[in-house]
Structure formats: structure tokens, C-alpha cells
Design a protein around this motif. Structure first.
Motif, PDB file in Angstrom:
ATOM      1  N   LYS B 310     -23.570   8.457  48.252  1.00 23.45           N
ATOM      2  CA  LYS B 310     -22.189   8.179  47.855  1.00 23.45           C
ATOM      3  C   LYS B 310     -21.329   9.429  47.989  1.00 23.45           C
ATOM      4  N   VAL B 311     -21.901  10.545  47.549  1.00 18.62           N
ATOM      5  CA  VAL B 311     -21.138  11.786  47.579  1.00 18.62           C
ATOM      6  C   VAL B 311     -20.777  12.148  49.011  1.00 18.62           C
ATOM      7  N   VAL B 312     -21.751  12.069  49.903  1.00 14.54           N
ATOM      8  CA  VAL B 312     -21.465  12.511  51.268  1.00 14.54           C
ATOM      9  C   VAL B 312     -20.515  11.523  51.955  1.00 14.54           C
ATOM     10  N   GLU B 313     -20.658  10.256  51.659  1.00 17.23           N
ATOM     11  CA  GLU B 313     -19.732   9.285  52.261  1.00 17.23           C
ATOM     12  C   GLU B 313     -18.312   9.489  51.754  1.00 17.23           C
ATOM     13  N   ALA B 314     -18.180   9.826  50.481  1.00 13.58           N
ATOM     14  CA  ALA B 314     -16.843  10.068  49.945  1.00 13.58           C
ATOM     15  C   ALA B 314     -16.198  11.245  50.672  1.00 13.58           C
ATOM     16  N   ARG B 315     -16.978  12.283  50.877  1.00 14.29           N
ATOM     17  CA  ARG B 315     -16.444  13.451  51.576  1.00 14.29           C
ATOM     18  C   ARG B 315     -16.076  13.102  53.016  1.00 14.29           C
ATOM     19  N   LEU B 316     -16.977  12.351  53.667  1.00 15.47           N
ATOM     20  CA  LEU B 316     -16.740  12.031  55.070  1.00 15.47           C
ATOM     21  C   LEU B 316     -15.591  11.040  55.248  1.00 15.47           C
ATOM     22  N   SER B 317     -15.420  10.159  54.274  1.00 20.32           N
ATOM     23  CA  SER B 317     -14.337   9.197  54.442  1.00 20.32           C
ATOM     24  C   SER B 317     -12.998   9.925  54.364  1.00 20.32           C
ATOM     25  N   ASP B 318     -12.939  10.949  53.535  1.00 25.79           N
ATOM     26  CA  ASP B 318     -11.746  11.781  53.479  1.00 25.79           C
ATOM     27  C   ASP B 318     -11.510  12.450  54.837  1.00 25.79           C
ATOM     28  N   ALA B 319     -12.589  13.009  55.371  1.00 23.35           N
ATOM     29  CA  ALA B 319     -12.485  13.722  56.644  1.00 23.35           C
ATOM     30  C   ALA B 319     -12.094  12.769  57.775  1.00 23.35           C
ATOM     31  N   LYS B 320     -12.677  11.563  57.768  1.00 21.56           N
ATOM     32  CA  LYS B 320     -12.410  10.610  58.840  1.00 21.56           C
ATOM     33  C   LYS B 320     -10.941  10.181  58.830  1.00 21.56           C
ATOM     34  N   PHE B 321     -10.449   9.942  57.631  1.00 24.00           N
ATOM     35  CA  PHE B 321      -9.043   9.562  57.489  1.00 24.00           C
ATOM     36  C   PHE B 321      -8.149  10.605  58.155  1.00 24.00           C
ATOM     37  N   PHE B 322      -8.433  11.871  57.858  1.00 25.06           N
ATOM     38  CA  PHE B 322      -7.618  12.946  58.414  1.00 25.06           C
ATOM     39  C   PHE B 322      -7.823  13.108  59.911  1.00 25.06           C
ATOM     40  N   TRP B 323      -9.055  12.955  60.358  1.00 22.57           N
ATOM     41  CA  TRP B 323      -9.348  13.101  61.771  1.00 22.57           C
ATOM     42  C   TRP B 323      -8.525  12.094  62.575  1.00 22.57           C
ATOM     43  N   GLU B 324      -8.539  10.843  62.088  1.00 24.57           N
ATOM     44  CA  GLU B 324      -7.795   9.825  62.819  1.00 24.57           C
ATOM     45  C   GLU B 324      -6.297  10.073  62.771  1.00 24.57           C
TER      46      GLU B 324
END
Lengths: 297, 688
Positions: B310-324
């Protein structure tokens, strides 16, 4: 794991602690321990550490135990209420004990069990994180406390505050309340947290504020007047220091610090210039700390 | 045979500090025992985050110190020496006697044979050793005066089943250790290392770091084998996690595949740096959505795995949002956003900075013979990623993100690459840029920094370098020498000053160019020292070189350093010193003026003429080669004069009665030295 299993498990577990009870349980726990339970400081601050009950009280020889919840503002962390994990305004629960007791770790772990974290089922780790606040001229040795990979608390022994060596040394515990509740309530979106047991959720309390403040922080905060206000607060602080008024002077330092954070969010401060602003705020913090320390003699 | 067992229990000590303490304290104990003539068979040290353990085994239960004769000071030495000798050996006046030996008459004493009370010895040895250990990072806590890596809770010290009792600051040693468990701490009595291990084992604690490493690596390797993944793990991270746990448990975690769309650097930083997970790669080195984590507890209910995912997905979802969001935001259009990003007060915004780089780009392209357009484009967009959300979140990925944005937006690969590589080198060990466009942008970026901060007198001092100008300068120099670049730094610096002027940026400093060149020169000397080039050689090369061609300086240093102990350079220096010694002697004794040029009509001997001709030949060589000078060739030519000079020294007496002739000969030798100094100042090179 099948859905059925999950449900079975839930049945055997007590209902998770809601947000407001998490705060109340911590207050009760640390109140019973002997802490002075304070209310939040009535100014915009970036973290619970900035409360004078921590910064100033960690200086000087007198013993001190306090706990309080502190709304903390991090303008750059605003996400218009769209990100499930980020807020520009959130709560920290802060404990400060001077001198640090030998069994503080044990007591801390016990406090976790009061808010629904059983450390025999979860991987609680103390990961090195030597905290430093260049704006406060502060440094400490300590850890981020991880629970199954998530940082839930900052655990710090202050070594220096406002540029002054700490003696005796205080220990500071900073609980990230939203994160802890997301964990205990098994929510992956902060806005879905149960605030109480009467159906009120975190979003009902704060979602609109997150949207509006994100707009303000990133788009509409008037940078020109902020820059002016920074100067005003700085001068006021210096003036008050001359008058030996440590607490009002420190308030102005807090103001300058928050204005700096807003300017940062507006993206008008470059890397090199940051250093300069930070050192200006540090001077104010140092002055206030020194002034307060002298008043303690 | 007996065993000494020590346990230092503390709050969690960070991995690096722990490893060092484990090694160094053991070493100090070993040395101290040897010095005290306490022999042992084996000595070992172990650690977990909370425990530092030292076990010294095979110590004789009884140690007899034989009678010994000890030598004191000479009998005519000052009284304090004698008193010191007596005090340190615990002697009385009646114990000492005088005795003559080869070197004179000395005081002596005989020690009595004695049986060491080992328990008592250890009572002082252990605290003394602990006191002398100095931590790289230490701290204080509570109101104690002890400085330790992390709060020290208790000390167990046992020799031969008995407590070695001593005070160490506020603590008293004993035989009880603590085991943390839910809400309580269990107190356990220890009688020796074996009983201690039993206690730990029953709590599933693995004390031995090597065992923990084996357990972790075995499990990780097995998982990789099973899943057909590469089992290459960051060694630093392995070392770290081994020392972050005492009950190691490897768990395979997984995140949603959709996050594989974001640049792998983000995934790696998130997992490796932020979460201390091992990212996993498939056989083609492609990153996968699997990772390994090392927990400190067995995951009976599966909470740990779910929590971490959960922790890593939360971090990555933040990153993905910004990447896009960020990847399609045009870099070119966003250049103007840099107008709002201040670089430094007087030095304008990042927009001003990239405008300056763009201008410098044309000069550097000319110097390095590069496609000017490409360097200009790269310079204009190399800072734009600073205003992106992703760099805000992952400051360590500045440049790297810009590279990805540029690639997404169709810039040419070498231009995109320059965005990330212009920040290189990032540290002493980091690589320098190797691709032409990257090199060019990297160099002008560094020059713009140096000129700006020197211009407003924000120069580094001996203790402070807030803008990392030293690192900047070293990066610049390394880039030049490692790529063998022929750049004209002085021109670039001067042009940079002009460009600042065009932006109406006022400089307080009037001698920027000189100061920067000197600054670079000093850094360069340090760099050479780091490359193990002899100090005197650095000086000799430095003094003789008036230009600012660092590549040339570097090559000279290298060739001299390489050949310093070979005949060719030995001969040159030998000859040179022979000549310079004569001049020095003359100057010292008689203050004879040796300032003019030798006159050929005053030559009396053929050897003089020959030497004069040889010198002219060499001078001719220096004027003719200049740019194309081959240092191997130069060395050969300088060494080749040996026959001529030897003949001169063997057959000509400089100290002639006729003062004019003598002066002329001295001037001839001086001309010889000066000529050689064209290459390097040989007088600075230490004897052969």
C-alpha cells in the motif's frame, strides 16, 4: 486472500479508532504519563516542533513534559484535495519530554497499542533519520518510525535548538495522525477517514479547505505583498529582540517562516536563494532562543 | 580456558555506525588485551541494531607474569624522568638500581613475578576501551554526559561466568539483558555467550550478521530463481538491511503494473532510497512490478506485506499523476516559467541563467567544434524540469526528469541526454559527461556559476562553500582532463562576464577572471594530489606554466610522475641540479651577479661552446613545437644533453681566476637552467 477471509478477520478485530478518538487516546495516554496537555499554537506553523512549547522549552535546564496536537501547514504539499495522501494542512500529535527518560521507547510503543497498532503483528522499525531544521537552527539524532513500511512517527533527541546546545536533552515524538489513522482504519484515501463514529468523514471537515487553500498557495497568494510581509515580520522580530521580548519576537519568526513557505509554494524562490532566506529565518530563531534562554536564568 | 563476553544494549544504531563500532571496538579490545599480556585464542564481534556483542575466547584462567627486568632513564637524566619511570611502574626507591650498559649508565628495576587478577584487569580494560572509542556520529540524551552512537541502555560483562563489575558513566555493568516484546521488556540473566545465544534464539533473534546476510540472500536468490528474475542486488542496500533487522524475514511484494509506465528512475528511487526495498529486474534488465523487502518480523497475518504494498503504491500513484501531467507540458513553452524561479538574488532568475548559457553555447561550440544549434537548444531547456512537480517531489532526479520530458517531446537523443548529463559529475566518484553536447552544456553551466558567485564576491572560504563552488570547479576540471578537451577557459570566463553585464547584473569584483583561474588552479593541484602525483612535481609543473591549459598541465604531471624514477628523468634532474648547485653556491657566498647572457667571445674551451650550442638547439626546439609538443620527445631531448653537460663539468672549471670568464660561465649555466625550466621548474623537484 479471499474476500470471505478478510471479512472473518474483521469480525474478530475491534472497530478501529476514529480520527478524533486517536487524538483523545493519545492525549489521555500522555496526560496520564504526566505531560501538560496543551492546545495547538494559534499561528500558522509548518510542524508541531515550531510550537514554542517545543522550540523554546527545549532550551535551558528546567524539566518539561508536554503533549498537544498541532495543525501543520505545508503549502507545497497541497493537491487541491485530489491526491489521496497529500494535504497542505494536517495534524501532528507532538510529545516533548525533557530530560529524555530511559524507557521512552517502551512507553512510545505502548502508546501505539492505545491507538490500534499492535507491534507484534506489524513490522515496527526505527530507521535512521537525523532530523535537522535549518530554519530553526535545530538538529537532532533519531529515527523515522516505520509501521509496515509507512512512516508514522518521528522520534528525535534534540541536540541543538536555535543554534544552542541542548542540555539536558529533550526527546520529541511527532505522530503523523492522518497516516496512522489511514493505517489503522485500513483506508487508502485520507479523505475517507472516519472522523467520528457518527458518519462524519475527513473530507466533510477538510476537503473544501484543501481545494481552496491549494489555489491560494499555488496561484493566488500575492507574492509582492508576501515579500513585503516577510520584511515586516523580520524587522519586527529584530525590534522585539532588542526589547528582550522573546515570545512575541518568536511569533514574528514563525510568521516569517510561514511566509517563506508560501513563497516557496508559489515557486518564486530558486535553490540558491532558498539558502539565503533560510539563514535569515534562522537568525530570527537563534535570536529568539537566546533571548528566551536568558529570561530563564 | 575462559571467555570474556560483553553486550552493549542500546536503542537502534544506524547500520553504518553499527558496522564500524562492531569492527573498531573489537580491534581496540584485542589490542588492549595484547598490551596487557592477556592472551586469547579467538575474538569475535556481532551486532544487531540494538546489540553490540564482543566475545573473546580461550583466555587462560590464570596468567602469571614472570619476573622481568625493566630499563629506566639514564642516570644523568632529569629527576622528573626517573620519577615518571617509578610512578608508571609502581616502584619504590629501594626497587631500583644502576647498571652500566653499552650506551651508558641507566636505572633498572626487577619486577616481581605476579599472578594477574583477570577480573580486576577487565574491570579497568573494558571501560577504558569503550571510553576511547569515538563515533563518527554521536549524540547525548537525558542529562547524562556520555556521548554514544545512540542511547546506551545497559552493559553486560561476564568473565568466566562472573560479572565484570565496573561503572561506565551513569551505567553499571551486570549480567542482565533485555528482550523487547509486546508492551513489556523481558529481563534475562546471562551466564556466558552460549546461554546468551540460547536466549536470543528462543526469541528468533539472529545475532550473527553473516548468518543474517546468508539467510536474506538465500531467500532473495531463491525467489528470483523461481520467478526468473535477475538476482543482482545493490550491495550497499544489502549491507544496510542486514544491519537494520535482528529477525530477518524476506517478503516478496508487488505493485500494480500500471506504474511501470513511469520512468524507472522514479521507481528505483522510491523503492531503494525511500523504502529500502530491492527492485527486481527481469532477464533483459527490464524493471518489473515485483520487489523484495526485508522485515524484522515474521508476517503471520500477512499485514506486513499488504501494508508495504500500500505504501509503495501510494507513493507511485503520486508520481504517476505528476509524470502524466508533466511529460506533455512543453519544455520550450515553459522556459518562461523560469522567470519566476529565482536563481540567486543579484544573479537573476533561472530564465536569466539559461539565456546566459545560450549565449555561452555559441562560444563553446566554436571551441569544441560542435553543432551550435544543438548546444543552444540543450542550454535553453536544461533547467526547465526544475519547475515540474516531479522534480519538486524527487529533487535527486533533476535533469533525469528533463531528459525524459525532452525524449517524450521529440528532441534529439543527444540533446535530451545533455539535460540530465550537464549536472555531471555529481561527486568525486561520479562519472563526467562523455557525449559532446552534454560536455558543452556541463562546462558552460559550471562557468556561469563560478563567474556569477565570484562576481558578487560570494566566494568559498576555508570553512564554508554554501554554493558548492569547489565541487563545481573540480567537476569542470575533471570534465576537461578526462575528455582531453582543448578549451580556452579564459575566453569563456571573460565572455561570461560580458554576458552578465549585458543583463545589467552588477559585479562588485573587478578581478573575477584572475580569481577564478587561481581558484581552478588550486583545485587542480588538489585533484592531482588525489591522483597520487607527487607534491614537488605538481609544484614544478605549476610554477613553470603561465597559461591556463589544464589538459597540458595534467599531461606534463603525468609524464614526469611516470618517469620520475627512471633513468631518463633522473639524468635530467641530475644534470640540472649540478648546474643549479654551482650557481646557488656562488650566489650565496659572493653575491656574484649572474644576470646577463653569456657572451660567446668569452668562451675559452670547446666544451663551453658545445654546451652553448646545445642550449640553443633546445631553445630552438621549444619555440618550434609549442602546441604540438610531445612530452616524450621533450624528455628525450633534455636527457640527450647529458653527454655535453658531463663533458662541460668534467673539463671546465667555472671558478676561473678571471672574473669575467667566471661570470660568463655562470651565466651559461643559468641559461641552461632557464632553458630547462621552459618545460618544468626542475629546481622544485626533490632529489633523485
Amino acid at each position: 486472500m479471499s474476500k470471505k477471509n478478510k471479512l472473518n478477520k474483521k469480525k474478530t478485530k475491534p472497530t478501529p479508532v476514529n480520527f478524533q478518538n486517536t487524538i483523545l487516546n493519545l492525549q489521555k495516554f500522555w496526560g496520564d504519563y504526566g505531560c501538560v496537555i496543551l492546545q495547538p499554537y494559534d499561528m500558522e506553523v509548518g510542524a508541531g516542533t515550531f510550537h514554542p512549547a517545543t522550540t523554546l522549552r527545549s532550551l535551558g535546564p528546567k524539566s518539561w513534559k508536554a503533549a498537544y496536537v498541532q495543525p501543520s501547514r505545508r503549502p507545497t504539499d497541497g493537491r487541491y484535495g485530489k491526491n489521496p495522501n497529500r494535504l497542505q494542512h494536517y495534524y501532528q500529535f507532538q510529545v516533548i519530554v525533557k530530560p529524555s527518560p530511559d524507557d521512552i521507547k517502551k512507553i512510545f510503543l505502548r502508546s501505539l497499542s492505545k491507538i490500534g497498532i499492535n507491534h507484534n503483528e506489524h513490522d515496527i522499525r526505527f530507521v535512521e533519520d537525523d532530523w535537522e531544521s535549518p530554519t530553526l537552527g535545530a538538529a537532532g539524532r533519531g529515527w523515522e518510525v516505520w509501521c509496515d513500511g509507512m512512516e508514522i512517527t518521528q522520534f528525535t533527541y534534540f541536540q541543538q535548538m536555535a543554534g544552542i546546545e541542548c542540555n539536558p536533552v529533550s526527546v520529541e515524538l511527532t505522530y503523523g495522525l492522518e497516516r496512522i489513522c489511514m493505517f489503522t482504519q485500513k483506508k487508502s484515501n485520507v479523505f475517507e477517514l472516519d472522523w467520528n463514529d457518527d458518519g462524519i468523514k475527513y473530507k466533510d471537515v477538510f476537503h473544501q479547505a484543501e481545494k481552496e487553500f491549494s489555489s491560494y498557495n499555488f496561484e493566488f497568494a500575492n507574492t509582492e505583498s508576501l515579500l513585503k510581509n516577510f520584511e515586516i515580520a523580520e524587522n519586527e522580530c529584530k525590534f522585539l529582540l532588542e526589547k528582550k521580548l522573546s515570545l512575541p519576537a518568536y511569533d514574528q519568526c514563525l510568521k516569517a517562516s510561514h511566509i517563506f513557505n508560501l513563497l516557496d509554494a508559489r515557486g518564486v524562490i530558486g535553490v540558491a536563494q532558498r539558502t539565503e532566506y533560510i539563514s535569515r529565518i534562522r537568525e530570527l530563531a537563534k535570536g529568539s532562543g537566546q533571548c528566551w534562554l536568558e529570561s530563564q536564568k | 580456558m575462559a571467555e570474556l563476553f560483553i553486550e552493549l544494549l542500546s536503542e537502534e544504531i544506524p547500520a553504518k555506525l553499527q558496522i564500524e563500532a562492531r569492527k573498531k571496538i573489537k580491534q581496540a579490545l584485542d589490542e588492549k588485551l595484547q598490551k596487557s599480556e592477556i592472551y586469547f585464542k579467538s575474538s569475535s564481534s556481532y551486532s544487531t541494531p540494538k546489540r553490540l556483542v564482543f566475545v573473546i575466547d580461550g583466555i587462560p584462567e590464570k596468567i602469571e607474569q614472570k619476573k622481568k627486568v625493566i630499563k629506566g632513564p639514564k642516570i644523568d637524566a632529569p629527576q622528573v624522568a626517573l620519577e615518571g619511570f617509578m610512578k608508571s611502574n609502581n616502584l619504590k626507591k629501594t626497587n631500583i638500581y644502576k647498571k652500566k650498559i653499552e650506551k651508558g649508565e641507566f636505572y633498572f628495576a626487577d619486577t616481581k613475578p605476579k599472578i594477574l587478577n583477570l577480573l580486576k584487569e577487565f574491570q579497568s580494560i573494558i571501560p577504558e576501551t569503550l571510553k576511547t572509542y569515538s563515533w563518527k556520529k554521536s549524540m547525548k540524551w537525558s542529562n547524562y554526559s556520555l556521548n554514544w552512537g545512540r542511547p546506551l541502555r545497559s552493559i553486560v560483562a561476564i568473565f568466566n561466568n562472573k560479572i565484570v563489575s565496573f561503572d561506565f558513566f551513569h551505567l553499571k555493568s551486570g549480567n542482565q539483558t533485555l528482550i523487547e516484546s509486546l508492551n513489556e521488556e523481558k529481563i534475562k540473566k546471562v551466564s556466558d555467550f552460549k546461554s546468551y545465544l540460547n536466549i536470543l534464539e528462543s526469541e528468533n533473534i539472529v545475532l550473527d550478521q553473516e548468518k543474517r546476510k546468508k539467510i536474506i540472500l538465500n531467500k532473495m536468490n531463491n525467489i528470483c530463481k523461481l520467478k526468473n528474475l535477475k538476482n543482482k542486488f545493490s550491495e550497499n542496500l544489502v549491507e544496510e538491511v542486514v544491519n537494520l533487522v535482528e529477525k530477518p524475514n524476506v517478503i516478496l511484494g508487488k505493485f500494480d503494473e500500471i506504474y511501470l509506465k513511469i520512468p524507472k528512475e522514479i521507481l528505483i528511487v522510491t523503492m531503494q532510497q525511500h523504502q529500502k526495498y530491492f527492485p527486481l529486474f527481469d532477464e533483459n534488465d527490464k524493471i518489473t512490478n515485483l520487489f523484495l523487502l526485508v522485515a524484522n518480523l515474521s508476517d503471520k497475518k500477512g499485514y506486513i506485506k499488504i501494508g508495504n504494498q500500500k505504501v509503495v503504491e501510494a507513493r507511485l500513484s503520486d508520481a504517476k499523476f505528476f509524470w502524466e501531467k508533466n511529460k506533455n507540458q512543453s519544455l520550450v513553452k515553459q522556459v518562461r516559467k523560469l522567470k519566476d524561479l529565482s536563481f540567486f538574488n543579484e544573479l537573476g532568475t533561472f530564465y536569466d541563467r539559461t539565456q546566459r548559457l545560450r549565449k555561452l553555447a555559441s562560444l563553446i561550440s566554436e571551441q569544441l567544434n560542435l553543432n551550435k544549434e544543438k548546444v543552444e537548444i540543450a542550454s535553453s531547456i536544461c533547467k526547465v524540469d526544475l519547475v515540474s512537480d516531479l522534480v519538486g517531489e524527487y529533487p535527486e532526479l533533476q535533469g533525469v526528469m528533463g531528459k525524459y520530458f525532452a525524449a517524450e517531446q521529440g528532441f534529439e537523443p543527444d540533446v535530451s541526454l545533455a539535460i540530465s548529463e550537464h549536472y555531471l559529475p555529481k561527486g568525486i566518484e561520479s562519472e563526467v559527461p562523455k557525449k559532446p553536447i552534454s560536455i558543452a552544456v556541463s562546462l558552460i553551466d559550471k562557468i556561469d556559476m563560478l563567474v556569477g558567485f565570484f562576481g558578487i564576491n560570494e566566494k568559498p572560504t576555508s570553512s564554508k562553500d554554501p554554493f558548492a563552488l569547489r565541487r563545481n570547479a573540480i567537476g569542470l576540471l575533471r570534465t576537461i582532463i578526462e575528455n582531453k578537451l582543448d578549451v580556452h577557459l579564459k575566453d569563456l570566463i571573460n565572455y561570461s562576464i560580458v554576458i552578465y553585464g549585458e543583463q545589467n547584473i552588477k559585479f562588485k569584483n573587478n578581478s573575477i577572471t584572475k580569481e577564478i583561474l587561481n581558484f581552478l588552479r588550486e583545485r587542480f593541484k588538489n585533484l592531482l594530489k588525489d591522483k597520487k602525483i607527487r607534491n614537488d612535481i605538481i609544484e614544478a609543473v605549476d610554477v613553470s606554466h603561465t597559461g591556463h591549459d589544464f589538459l597540458l598541465l595534467y599531461k606534463k604531471c603525468l609524464i614526469i610522475n611516470k618517469n620520475i624514477s627512471k633513468d631518463i628523468v633522473k639524468n635530467i634532474i641530475g644534470t640540472y641540479k649540478r648546474a643549479s648547485n654551482i650557481i646557488d653556491q656562488e650566489l650565496k657566498d659572493k653575491k656574484q651577479e649572474v644576470s646577463g647572457q653569456p657572451e660567446s667571445f668569452l668562451f675559452k674551451k670547446d666544451e663551453e661552446k658545445n654546451l652553448y650550442n646545445k642550449i640553443n638547439e633546445i631553445r630552438q626546439y621549444f619555440t618550434s613545437t609549442k602546441k604540438n609538443e610531445s612530452y616524450d620527445e621533450t624528455l628525450k631531448i633534455l636527457a640527450g644533453a647529458k653527454v655535453t653537460t658531463d663533458n662541460f663539468f668534467d673539463n671546465v672549471i667555472v671558478n676561473d681566476e678571471n672574473l669575467d670568464i667566471k661570470k660568463n660561465r655562470l651565466e651559461l649555466l643559468q641559461l641552461f637552467c632557464k632553458t630547462y625550466n621552459n618545460f618544468i621548474d626542475f629546481s622544485k623537484v626533490e632529489g633523485v
